[in-house]
Design a protein around this motif. Structure first.
Motif, mmCIF file in Angstrom:
data_model
loop_
_atom_site.group_PDB
_atom_site.id
_atom_site.type_symbol
_atom_site.label_atom_id
_atom_site.label_comp_id
_atom_site.label_asym_id
_atom_site.label_seq_id
_atom_site.Cartn_x
_atom_site.Cartn_y
_atom_site.Cartn_z
ATOM 1 N N SER A 17 41.020 47.443 42.910
ATOM 2 C CA SER A 17 40.708 48.153 42.011
ATOM 3 C C SER A 17 39.730 49.222 41.907
ATOM 4 O O SER A 17 39.747 50.187 41.547
ATOM 5 N N TYR A 32 35.230 44.792 38.603
ATOM 6 C CA TYR A 32 36.101 44.978 37.776
ATOM 7 C C TYR A 32 36.841 43.663 37.627
ATOM 8 O O TYR A 32 36.800 42.847 38.468
ATOM 9 N N ASP A 33 37.358 43.308 36.469
ATOM 10 C CA ASP A 33 37.960 41.904 36.135
ATOM 11 C C ASP A 33 39.255 41.641 37.304
ATOM 12 O O ASP A 33 40.058 42.543 37.396
ATOM 13 N N PRO A 34 39.039 40.600 38.082
ATOM 14 C CA PRO A 34 39.946 40.551 39.125
ATOM 15 C C PRO A 34 41.521 40.039 38.709
ATOM 16 O O PRO A 34 42.349 40.245 39.385
ATOM 17 N N ASP A 57 47.609 49.365 39.838
ATOM 18 C CA ASP A 57 46.766 48.387 40.793
ATOM 19 C C ASP A 57 47.024 46.987 40.366
ATOM 20 O O ASP A 57 46.991 46.405 39.231
ATOM 21 N N THR A 58 47.501 46.219 41.423
ATOM 22 C CA THR A 58 48.060 44.868 40.970
ATOM 23 C C THR A 58 46.883 43.822 41.124
ATOM 24 O O THR A 58 45.864 44.045 41.610
#
Ligand code: GDP
Ligand code: MG
Length: 168
Positions: A17, A32-34, A57-58
């Motif tokens: 991310s 960033y929220d995983p 962005d996976t």
């Protein structure tokens, strides 16, 4: 304008991310929220040619192989990310690479770039340049050592991938 879709894959926490958001918005996101998966878009001029990139962005994909399969089927080019501070994350790149070739029917010309992240964390570094250099040459793939935090070599990753995608 030609449009290309790119999928960013790699183990959790390696900096997928941070790398993506640095490229898209030119900022560094510390936390960033995983669990968030997000698709971004931006245009980019390489060699005087303007293209549109759609970057996925996976998140958490390494635990869900069937989801990886969906991502890989949908992607035209791939950024395979590991952390230079985490040797084990390199193994996941090898797994993903093999999975991509299998899902793309053995096509070994699929556009791929291998990216080592967190180059700025010199004291935590676990993967030496020689190691990744020899692996990447065995895999016949380009690789970059990057820092999303410092914005080192981030754009080069996507430029390389775009050049590969354009000729196919
Ligand atoms: P993801 O799970 O692969 O999407 O990883 P994230 O992008 O969420 O990053 C995981 C952690 O690594 C976060 O705490 C980031 O701030 C940190 N991180 C990511 N890239 C870098 C970098 O280039 N340098 C440093 N120092 N930390 C980074
Ligand atoms: Mg993430």
């Amino acid at each position: 304008m030609r449009q290309f879709n790119v999928v960013v894959l790699g183990a959790g926490g390696v900096g997928k991310s941070a790398l993506t958001v640095r490229f898209i918005r030119d900022v560094f996101v510390e936390n960033y929220d995983p669990t968030i998966e997000e698709e971004y878009r931006r245009t980019m001029t390489v060699d005087g040619q303007l293209s549109s990139l759609e970057v996925l962005d996976t998140a958490g994909a390494e635990q869900f192989t069937s989801l990886n399969e969906v991502y890989i089927k949908s992607g035209r080019g791939f950024v395979l990310v590991f952390s230079l501070t985490q040797e084990a994350s390199l193994k996941e790149v090898d797994n993903l690479r093999k999975q991509i070739y299998r899902i793309k029917g053995g096509d070994t010309t699929v556009p791929i770039v291998v990216v080592g992240t967190k180059l700025d964390l010199v004291n935590e570094r676990e993967v030496q340049r020689a190691t990744i250099q020899s692996l990447a040459s065995r895999w016949d793939l380009p690789f970059y050592e990057t820092s999303a935090k410092r914005n080192w070599h981030v754009a080069e990753v996507f430029e390389d991938l775009l050049r590969q995608m354009r000729v196919r």
